[in-house]
Design a protein around this motif. Structure first.
Motif, PDB file in Angstrom:
ATOM      1  N   UNK A  63      52.331  49.065  22.820  1.00 14.06           N
ATOM      2  CA  UNK A  63      51.509  48.142  23.597  1.00 14.06           C
ATOM      3  C   UNK A  63      50.833  47.164  22.639  1.00 14.06           C
ATOM      4  N   UNK A  64      51.277  45.900  22.661  1.00 17.20           N
ATOM      5  CA  UNK A  64      50.739  44.895  21.752  1.00 17.20           C
ATOM      6  C   UNK A  64      49.692  44.019  22.421  1.00 17.20           C
ATOM      7  N   UNK A  65      49.705  42.731  22.084  1.00 16.60           N
ATOM      8  CA  UNK A  65      48.727  41.801  22.616  1.00 16.60           C
ATOM      9  C   UNK A  65      48.985  41.507  24.086  1.00 16.60           C
ATOM     10  N   UNK A  66      47.906  41.250  24.823  1.00 22.67           N
ATOM     11  CA  UNK A  66      48.023  40.952  26.237  1.00 22.67           C
ATOM     12  C   UNK A  66      46.853  40.128  26.724  1.00 22.67           C
ATOM     13  N   UNK A  67      46.909  39.772  27.997  1.00 22.54           N
ATOM     14  CA  UNK A  67      45.839  38.984  28.604  1.00 22.54           C
ATOM     15  C   UNK A  67      45.737  39.310  30.092  1.00 22.54           C
ATOM     16  N   UNK A  68      44.512  39.412  30.586  1.00 24.01           N
ATOM     17  CA  UNK A  68      44.212  39.506  32.003  1.00 24.01           C
ATOM     18  C   UNK A  68      43.369  38.304  32.370  1.00 24.01           C
ATOM     19  N   UNK A  69      43.748  37.573  33.424  1.00 25.04           N
ATOM     20  CA  UNK A  69      43.027  36.352  33.777  1.00 25.04           C
ATOM     21  C   UNK A  69      42.951  36.198  35.286  1.00 25.04           C
ATOM     22  N   UNK A  70      41.838  35.618  35.743  1.00 27.27           N
ATOM     23  CA  UNK A  70      41.655  35.258  37.147  1.00 27.27           C
ATOM     24  C   UNK A  70      41.195  33.806  37.196  1.00 27.27           C
ATOM     25  N   UNK A  71      41.720  33.037  38.151  1.00 31.26           N
ATOM     26  CA  UNK A  71      41.403  31.610  38.200  1.00 31.26           C
ATOM     27  C   UNK A  71      41.244  31.133  39.646  1.00 31.26           C
ATOM     28  N   UNK A  72      40.601  29.975  39.765  1.00 32.67           N
ATOM     29  CA  UNK A  72      40.356  29.365  41.079  1.00 32.67           C
ATOM     30  C   UNK A  72      40.463  27.854  40.936  1.00 32.67           C
ATOM     31  N   UNK A  73      41.112  27.207  41.910  1.00 32.35           N
ATOM     32  CA  UNK A  73      41.181  25.744  41.982  1.00 32.35           C
ATOM     33  C   UNK A  73      40.874  25.261  43.392  1.00 32.35           C
ATOM     34  N   UNK A  74      40.312  24.065  43.470  1.00 32.11           N
ATOM     35  CA  UNK A  74      40.089  23.432  44.771  1.00 32.11           C
ATOM     36  C   UNK A  74      40.353  21.942  44.662  1.00 32.11           C
TER      37      UNK A  74
END
Length: 447
Positions: free
Chosen positions: A315-326
């Protein structure tokens, strides 16, 4: 000094001058030879297979293409260098029934002088490039998700006055789409066949009787240092819209292997005399747009998450992301306030955080959307996995969502440079067919 001595001295000077001129000519010839012979060649071979599956008895589509590019770069001579790149895509006779035209159009091949430019560069100080070239900015970019990228004909300049700080300027006159073999004064709002351009995959709302596009003028700046990654741009898409865009993100380097980040973006557009006036606005269906009298668009977004390192070969590098646009609704404006994006609409390669593989708010009109995404390297970085879920609430088309999965394998050893990638997205809502499954299998070898 006697006449004899003066004559001898003059003869010596003339001889030395001759030797100097000959040496200078030889040196110049050697420099010119080195400028060419000390150059480099690189390229890419790519095989792509597309499948589109529709619901409600609609016709499914598929397409295959084999192609890539080869670039020849000269060495630098007093800061000057040149580049020539040939791009090609070929169906090999595989696309005879119901082809997916967004891959390479309806033809059997695409052959183009994708890059051909002259460049002047003082490393880390100034760069000026004129000719056919790849451009990488938020709203004008290569959209490289097919066999060959979009490229642009014009002048691009970059000045770096301070470490991490860059200033940009560009004037684009023509462009070559992903399915075109030449450069044209159009964009993705023009219909297929405008001025002979076999362009596919855009919005196609401008009648072919309208005038040709005058391209783009843009200025921008970026800064990347101390965990800050920010940029701001002004674009004048002549006859279509003027755009001001900016985004900024800060990553807190904790040293613990978990680094949180937070970012925001904003996009503002206006143009009273747009060719899109009284035309349907950007959208996958007419219902997604409104007829308007001027571009007036406001959009914003936020993103947050963590970058982390699993710290092991598994298990190497990773990312968790949440985003919103309007995108705000503006009554009476083109598209009810939709973003006008002449070089990404239909391509889904815009900079909005919530854009999915096949579409986003630029394609579906005003409204709002949110997205969660997970990215993970594993098995000593031989595999890269991405998964995402996006949900959209649209002003006219109601509810839609996209489910995305993406797996890439990077072989090692003598196969290094090869990648095998499979991307799948399932879209629901805002579709006359009820659902839409898009599968893209791509094999790429970089050399």
């Amino acid at each position: 000094m006697s006449y004899k001595h003066r004559a001898t001295t003059l003869a010596v000077l003339l001889t030395l001058t001759g030797f100097s001129a000959a040496a200078h000519a030889a040196s110049s010839a050697d420099s010119l030879k080195s400028w060419i012979t000390d150059g480099t060649v690189d390229g890419q071979v790519r095989a792509y297979y597309f499948d589109r599956f529709f619901g409600k008895n609609a016709t499914n589509l598929s397409a295959f293409s084999l192609g890539g590019y080869i670039n020849a770069h000269t060495a630098s001579l007093a800061g000057f260098s040149a580049d020539v790149g040939f791009y090609t895509a070929n169906s090999l006779g595989a696309n005879r029934v119901n082809p997916d035209v967004t891959l390479m159009g309806t033809g059997t091949s695409i052959n183009a002088l994708g890059q051909a430019y002259l460049q002047y560069e003082i490393p880390q100080v100034v760069l000026i490039r004129a000719g056919n070239q790849i451009v990488n900015t938020p709203w004008v970019n290569g959209s490289d998700s097919r066999v060959i990228p979009a490229t642009y004909q014009g002048v691009f300049a970059q000045v770096s006055p301070y470490c991490g700080w860059n200033i940009y300027g560009m004037r684009i006159f023509r462009w070559k789409s992903r399915t075109s073999g030449d450069y044209y004064r159009d964009n993705l709002y023009y219909q297929t066949g405008f001025d002979g351009d076999p362009i596919y995959g855009g919005s196609a709302v401008v009648p072919n009787t309208d005038t040709a596009s005058n391209g783009v003028l843009a200025f921008g700046t970026s800064y990347k240092r101390y965990g800050i990654d920010a940029q701001a741009w002004y674009y004048n898409f002549y006859q279509f819209t003027q755009t001001v865009y900016g985004d900024a993100q800060y990553t807190l380097k904790t040293g613990s292997g978990v680094d949180p980040f937070l970012g925001a973006q904003v996009n503002r557009e206006w143009e009273s005399n747009s060719l899109l006036n009284s035309s349907y606005a950007p959208g996958t269906k007419p219902i997604d747009g409104f007829k308007g009298n001027g571009v007036n668009s406001t959009a914003w977004g936020v993103i947050g998450g963590i970058d982390y390192d699993g710290g092991s070969a598994i298990l190497g590098k990773g990312q968790l992301a949440a985003s919103y646009n309007e995108i705000l609704y503006h009554q009476g404006a083109v598209g009810g306030g939709a973003i006008v994006s002449p070089y990404t609409v239909g391509y889904a390669t815009d900079p909005l955080y919530t854009t999915s593989m096949i579409r986003g708010l630029v394609e579906m009109g005003p409204g709002n959307g949110w997205k969660v995404k997970w990215t993970q390297h594993f098995l000593s970085n031989q595999f890269l996995f991405m998964a995402a879920y996006a949900q959209y609430h649209l002003q006219t088309a109601g509810y839609a969502n996209d489910i995305y999965g993406d797996l890439t394998y990077f072989p090692q050893g003598w196969l290094k440079g090869l990648s095998i990638r499979d991307r799948v997205e399932v879209a629901h809502g805002d579709l006359s067919t009820g659902y839409f499954i898009y599968n893209r299998v791509m094999l790429t070898y970089d050399f």
